[in-house]
Design an enzyme around this catalytic site. Sequence first.
Site, PDB file in Angstrom:
ATOM      1  N   ASP A 478       0.828  -1.213   0.000  1.00  0.00           N
ATOM      2  CA  ASP A 478       0.000   0.000   0.000  1.00  0.00           C
ATOM      3  C   ASP A 478       0.861   1.261   0.000  1.00  0.00           C
ATOM      4  O   ASP A 478       2.064   1.211   0.276  1.00  0.00           O
ATOM      5  CB  ASP A 478      -0.902  -0.038   1.242  1.00  0.00           C
ATOM      6  CG  ASP A 478      -2.264   0.580   0.980  1.00  0.00           C
ATOM      7  OD1 ASP A 478      -2.355   1.447   0.097  1.00  0.00           O
ATOM      8  OD2 ASP A 478      -3.221   0.207   1.667  1.00  0.00           O
ATOM      9  N   ASP A 548     -10.553   2.052  -3.629  1.00  0.00           N
ATOM     10  CA  ASP A 548     -11.118   1.783  -2.300  1.00  0.00           C
ATOM     11  C   ASP A 548     -12.640   1.753  -2.352  1.00  0.00           C
ATOM     12  O   ASP A 548     -13.281   1.407  -1.366  1.00  0.00           O
ATOM     13  CB  ASP A 548     -10.659   2.856  -1.306  1.00  0.00           C
ATOM     14  CG  ASP A 548      -9.349   2.474  -0.631  1.00  0.00           C
ATOM     15  OD1 ASP A 548      -8.932   1.310  -0.752  1.00  0.00           O
ATOM     16  OD2 ASP A 548      -8.744   3.355   0.010  1.00  0.00           O
TER      17      ASP A 548
HETATM   18  C1  GLA Z   1      -5.789   1.716   2.073  1.00  0.00           C
HETATM   19  C2  GLA Z   1      -6.158   0.578   1.159  1.00  0.00           C
HETATM   20  C3  GLA Z   1      -7.233  -0.259   1.774  1.00  0.00           C
HETATM   21  C4  GLA Z   1      -6.758  -0.779   3.107  1.00  0.00           C
HETATM   22  C5  GLA Z   1      -6.352   0.363   3.996  1.00  0.00           C
HETATM   23  C6  GLA Z   1      -5.716  -0.111   5.275  1.00  0.00           C
HETATM   24  O1  GLA Z   1      -6.803   2.623   2.181  1.00  0.00           O
HETATM   25  O2  GLA Z   1      -6.556   1.056  -0.083  1.00  0.00           O
HETATM   26  O3  GLA Z   1      -7.603  -1.314   0.935  1.00  0.00           O
HETATM   27  O4  GLA Z   1      -5.680  -1.657   2.908  1.00  0.00           O
HETATM   28  O5  GLA Z   1      -5.415   1.213   3.349  1.00  0.00           O
HETATM   29  O6  GLA Z   1      -5.309   0.933   6.080  1.00  0.00           O
END
Ligand code: GLA
Length: 744
Positions: A478, A548
């Site tokens: 990430d 997301d």
């Molecule tokens: C980001 C990612 C999510 C998740 C969160 C965790 O927003 O896109 O899918 O992994 O971080 O903090």
Amino acid sequence: MITVNEKEHVFHLHNGRMSYLFYVMDSGQLGHLYFGKELRSDGSYLHMVEKAHRPMTTYITEGDLYTSYEHLRQEYPTYGTSDYRYPALEVQGTDGSTLCKLEYQGYEIIPGKKPLPGLPATYVEEKGEAETLEIRMLDQWRGLEAVLSYTIFRDCDAIARSVRFINKGEEALFLDRAMSLSVDFPDGDYESVQLSGSWARERSIITRPLQPGVTAVSSMRGNSSHQHNPFLALKRRHTTEHTGDAYGFSLVYSGNFLAQAEVDNYNVLRVMLGINPFGFRWKLAPGGEFVTPEAVMVWSNQGLNGMSWQFHALYKNRLARGYWRDKERPVLINNWEATMFDYVEDDLVRFAQKAQECGIELFVLDDGWFGARNNDRAGLGDWKPNPAKLPNGIKGLAERIEALGMKFGLWFEPEMVNRDSDLFRTHPDYIIQTPGRSPSHGRNQFVLDFSRPEVVDEIYNQMYALLSNAKISYIKWDMNRSISECYSASLPADQQGEVFHRYILGVYDLHERLIRAFPELLIESCSSGGGRFDAGMLYYAPQGWTSDDSDAIERLKIQYGTSLVYPISSMGAHVSACPNSQVGRNTPIETRGNVAMTGAFGYELDLNKLSEEELKAVKQQVVFYKQNRKLLVQGAFYRLLSPFEGNFAAWEVAEHDGSRALVTVTRILSEINGPYRRLPLLGLDPDRKYHIYSKYLSYEAYGDELMQFGLMLEDQASGQIIEGSGGSGSCEDFRSLVYEVVGL
Ligand code: GLA
């Protein structure tokens, strides 16, 4: 594939379908001639140079009232003589002058394609798949050599370009702008297509007619960004999804970029793509080299979908690489939306157990497992399991997951640190910040200075310790904030313009080292969803978390837009809980499954909370996906109905030989007693008979009928009441269906 007319100094790259032509002008600069459908010719092209006496023009040579760079199409333009459009290259010497004149020195044709050191790039597996032309240019006055590299592919209508600069002079030079590609088209009568949006609504298709002046998209955030994708396409006004000329330009890079189209006063169009010159300045010491990222340009006369095929084929087969490239991807379940930070080992095992009962193959533990990470204010940088949550560590949890017959995956955010972390307490100097200024935070976190090798080493060592100790088959990588106050403590003042690029090189280096150490590791890239969904990442991570926003209806647009460049096998797509966490929408479990299935498929909800009926649907989806995932990963993707244009979204994935297809149709809002609807399919064999199955239909038809008359959408997805269904469900919003079209 590369023909050189030595007499006229014309270079012709062609592959039986497409031509790209440029030449050496008398002055030694390169001029562009043509890019498009392959041209038949006896090898003479110079009559294509358009050149006329123009008033109010600056001419190169006294006595000559015709030759000005301003109204000649260029190949890799510089600024400062008589071309007033944006240049591809801008250099400053220690004398302060920015003038630069590259002159042709020679060429070399290389079978195949060389790798780009430290950078992601397309590649070949056999030399015969491509041919590379390297043109050597020199600014004699400065001692700057530029090697322009063009690779044309045999099986794909794509040319990959990059430029290598070498300072052969005795003084340092500064590259202020070094684009990866530039092309001057003879007219500007195009519409530009870009993929723009924001967090949770990435990559909407935006089309606008070009006008005199500049049309551009860019990023100066340090990541390629949610806002704009490093891509730009050109289409004629009458070009459709499936007919007409389309050109696509895509940068194989994950940092700051600029994609720009400039129409000048003679309606000549200059397209360029590369690292964003804003904030960029690279010091080239004597003997030093700089290589631009790779830019890929494709052409198709089968519309935007044809352009997408070229990108998909190249990126799926010759950019993505390694163990997972051609493999069917595991169906995964991720705990993030279900648990957030709040879980202990036994909860996770229960969660995974239910998934295993549904046939799911990989359990992914998301954020929250390490350091003091119980919320987003602490822990990043400390990649050691939190014993309060995981008493047996990652190793113990991974063993329990493996014992269920599943694979285990883990979330990391390698480039970040929280102030509340051991890493920050030990190395507060490791973050990107400008001395004497307060650093901005994003989600309470700071960006580690990956331009520094010792910082990358620190994170590599932490990750290596975990990955070599526990059976981890997958990582989600990430990156949840952009860079601000960009400055590196390790670089002198005159090299601060290098930090953004060096940062990305550090990210690529960490990826490369992990892949070398763990070649079977599946990496999924992520950046708050799709903030770094680009071709650069695809080289290391064959799939990425697309957004997301996991709502199936929002995903119609996000995945449809993303498919303009990126193959469906690269788009992470999950079935999540309802009401949806991002938009609060309730959608049928079938629709959530159908939309996610045209991607790297998974779940992101607690299956223990589903009803028996929903669980049954999940089990069926997993079986169906496994039966079809080979097709879904490798098939040809056709966009049929755009969710940007109406109430329906439809797409098709077909075997390349037309023997089978899956067609997904989603009706967004319900309609009562709607019209008859037919959906002409593509890519089938006109002479072959097919059986069509869906939840409501079963009939046989020939390919020609399915492609001309169309598939009949006589079911709930078209809003019609089906006899015997009691009308139930027929008038609901967000219905979708998958049709199987099976060659007999
Ligand atoms: C980001 C990612 C999510 C998740 C969160 C965790 O927003 O896109 O899918 O992994 O971080 O903090």
